[in-house]
Design a protein around this motif. Structure first.
Motif, PDB file in Angstrom:
ATOM      1  N   ALA A  65     -21.553  -1.191   2.637  1.00  0.00           N
ATOM      2  CA  ALA A  65     -20.226  -0.773   3.144  1.00  0.00           C
ATOM      3  C   ALA A  65     -19.644   0.440   2.212  1.00  0.00           C
ATOM      4  O   ALA A  65     -19.742   0.179   1.168  1.00  0.00           O
ATOM      5  N   SER A  66     -19.255   1.408   2.801  1.00  0.00           N
ATOM      6  CA  SER A  66     -18.295   2.455   2.026  1.00  0.00           C
ATOM      7  C   SER A  66     -17.197   2.417   2.318  1.00  0.00           C
ATOM      8  O   SER A  66     -16.660   2.465   3.639  1.00  0.00           O
ATOM      9  N   ILE A  67     -16.139   2.294   1.412  1.00  0.00           N
ATOM     10  CA  ILE A  67     -14.781   2.043   1.817  1.00  0.00           C
ATOM     11  C   ILE A  67     -13.986   3.533   1.739  1.00  0.00           C
ATOM     12  O   ILE A  67     -14.114   3.919   0.492  1.00  0.00           O
ATOM     13  N   GLN A  68     -13.372   3.866   2.735  1.00  0.00           N
ATOM     14  CA  GLN A  68     -12.672   4.959   2.536  1.00  0.00           C
ATOM     15  C   GLN A  68     -11.057   4.784   2.022  1.00  0.00           C
ATOM     16  O   GLN A  68     -10.392   4.042   2.618  1.00  0.00           O
ATOM     17  N   THR A  69     -10.932   5.329   0.814  1.00  0.00           N
ATOM     18  CA  THR A  69      -9.365   5.539   0.596  1.00  0.00           C
ATOM     19  C   THR A  69      -8.870   6.808   0.804  1.00  0.00           C
ATOM     20  O   THR A  69      -9.434   7.850   0.498  1.00  0.00           O
ATOM     21  N   PRO A  70      -7.695   6.754   1.577  1.00  0.00           N
ATOM     22  CA  PRO A  70      -6.930   7.816   1.887  1.00  0.00           C
ATOM     23  C   PRO A  70      -6.568   8.717   0.790  1.00  0.00           C
ATOM     24  O   PRO A  70      -6.279   8.177  -0.352  1.00  0.00           O
ATOM     25  N   THR A  71      -6.652  10.111   0.955  1.00  0.00           N
ATOM     26  CA  THR A  71      -6.460  11.039  -0.267  1.00  0.00           C
ATOM     27  C   THR A  71      -4.975  11.570  -0.101  1.00  0.00           C
ATOM     28  O   THR A  71      -4.373  12.055  -0.879  1.00  0.00           O
ATOM     29  N   LYS A  72      -4.552  11.266   1.054  1.00  0.00           N
ATOM     30  CA  LYS A  72      -3.121  12.058   1.605  1.00  0.00           C
ATOM     31  C   LYS A  72      -2.387  10.859   2.395  1.00  0.00           C
ATOM     32  O   LYS A  72      -3.164  10.385   3.356  1.00  0.00           O
ATOM     33  N   LEU A  73      -1.268  10.668   1.933  1.00  0.00           N
ATOM     34  CA  LEU A  73      -0.470   9.673   2.566  1.00  0.00           C
ATOM     35  C   LEU A  73       0.910  10.048   2.977  1.00  0.00           C
ATOM     36  O   LEU A  73       1.353  10.950   2.232  1.00  0.00           O
ATOM     37  N   THR A  74       1.356   9.913   4.120  1.00  0.00           N
ATOM     38  CA  THR A  74       2.700  10.113   4.375  1.00  0.00           C
ATOM     39  C   THR A  74       3.760   9.354   3.736  1.00  0.00           C
ATOM     40  O   THR A  74       3.472   8.383   3.025  1.00  0.00           O
ATOM     41  N   PRO A  75       5.160   9.697   3.681  1.00  0.00           N
ATOM     42  CA  PRO A  75       5.883   9.213   2.785  1.00  0.00           C
ATOM     43  C   PRO A  75       6.018   7.636   3.259  1.00  0.00           C
ATOM     44  O   PRO A  75       6.253   6.776   2.331  1.00  0.00           O
ATOM     45  N   ASP A  76       6.204   7.602   4.465  1.00  0.00           N
ATOM     46  CA  ASP A  76       6.162   6.065   5.058  1.00  0.00           C
ATOM     47  C   ASP A  76       4.858   5.287   4.656  1.00  0.00           C
ATOM     48  O   ASP A  76       5.035   3.968   4.211  1.00  0.00           O
ATOM     49  N   GLU A  77       3.754   5.787   4.705  1.00  0.00           N
ATOM     50  CA  GLU A  77       2.577   5.143   4.135  1.00  0.00           C
ATOM     51  C   GLU A  77       2.607   4.691   2.766  1.00  0.00           C
ATOM     52  O   GLU A  77       2.315   3.710   2.390  1.00  0.00           O
ATOM     53  N   GLU A  78       2.909   5.606   1.939  1.00  0.00           N
ATOM     54  CA  GLU A  78       3.063   5.670   0.522  1.00  0.00           C
ATOM     55  C   GLU A  78       4.240   4.581  -0.024  1.00  0.00           C
ATOM     56  O   GLU A  78       3.688   3.573  -0.771  1.00  0.00           O
ATOM     57  N   GLY A  79       5.055   4.478   0.880  1.00  0.00           N
ATOM     58  CA  GLY A  79       6.200   3.460   0.568  1.00  0.00           C
ATOM     59  C   GLY A  79       5.719   1.957   0.921  1.00  0.00           C
ATOM     60  O   GLY A  79       5.893   1.009   0.255  1.00  0.00           O
ATOM     61  N   LEU A  80       4.894   1.912   2.068  1.00  0.00           N
ATOM     62  CA  LEU A  80       4.422   0.676   2.612  1.00  0.00           C
ATOM     63  C   LEU A  80       3.364   0.161   1.437  1.00  0.00           C
ATOM     64  O   LEU A  80       3.106  -0.942   0.843  1.00  0.00           O
ATOM     65  N   LEU A  81       2.332   1.098   0.806  1.00  0.00           N
ATOM     66  CA  LEU A  81       1.515   0.626  -0.170  1.00  0.00           C
ATOM     67  C   LEU A  81       2.088   0.299  -1.373  1.00  0.00           C
ATOM     68  O   LEU A  81       1.580  -0.585  -2.106  1.00  0.00           O
ATOM     69  N   ARG A  82       3.355   1.096  -1.607  1.00  0.00           N
ATOM     70  CA  ARG A  82       4.125   0.579  -3.112  1.00  0.00           C
ATOM     71  C   ARG A  82       4.640  -0.756  -2.852  1.00  0.00           C
ATOM     72  O   ARG A  82       4.593  -1.432  -3.631  1.00  0.00           O
ATOM     73  N   GLN A  83       5.060  -1.064  -1.575  1.00  0.00           N
ATOM     74  CA  GLN A  83       5.524  -2.378  -1.502  1.00  0.00           C
ATOM     75  C   GLN A  83       4.513  -3.531  -1.580  1.00  0.00           C
ATOM     76  O   GLN A  83       4.714  -4.498  -2.057  1.00  0.00           O
TER      77      GLN A  83
END
Length: 115
Positions: A65-83
Motif C-alpha cells: 500500500a502506497s498512501i497518497q497525501t494531497p499536496t494542494k488543498l482547496t480552502p474548503d478541504e483545508e478547513g475540513l482537515l483542520r477540523q
C-alpha cells in the motif's frame, strides 16, 4: 513464485477503508482495503502469484500500500482537515523518533520479545 506490486491509495480510502478493482494476471479482482491501512502495509492474496517451477501450487500476490497525501488543498478541504485534526487532538502533534531501519538481529529480537 510470489509477485509484488504496489497500489496507490488516497489517504481517505486508507483511513476509511474501500474496495477497489485491481487488474492481476488472472484478471480483475476486488481488493478490500481495511480501514486504517498504513503506508507500506502488505495485503496478501494467496495463490495469485506465479505457478511453482517444480511442483503444484502457486505463489502469492503481495500488494504494498502506497498512501497518497494531497499536496494542494482547496480552502474548503483545508478547513475540513483542520477540523478533523482538532477533533483528534492533533492540531499540534508531537513527533516521535523511531529507528529508520533495524537489521535482521533487531527484528529477530523484537519477534522474540513480542514487539
Amino acid at each position: 513464485d510470489d509477485l509484488h506490486c504496489s497500489v496507490e491509495l488516497p489517504m481517505t480510502a486508507a483511513a476509511l477503508g474501500a474496495t477497489i478493482k485491481l487488474d492481476t494476471l488472472d484478471g480483475m479482482i476486488d481488493l478490500e482495503i481495511r480501514a486504517g491501512t498504513q503506508p507500506g502495509e502488505v495485503i496478501t492474496h494467496k495463490g495469485k502469484g506465479v505457478t511453482h517451477l517444480r511442483g503444484t501450487g502457486r505463489g502469492d500476490l503481495l500488494i504494498h500500500a502506497s498512501i497518497q497525501t494531497p499536496t494542494k488543498l482547496t480552502p474548503d478541504e483545508e478547513g475540513l482537515l483542520r477540523q478533523f485534526a482538532v477533533l483528534r487532538g492533533e492540531e499540534r502533534p508531537e513527533g516521535r523518533l523511531t529507528l529508520a531501519s533495524q537489521g535482521l538481529f533487531g527484528k529477530l529480537r523484537d519477534a522474540f520479545l513480542g514487539k
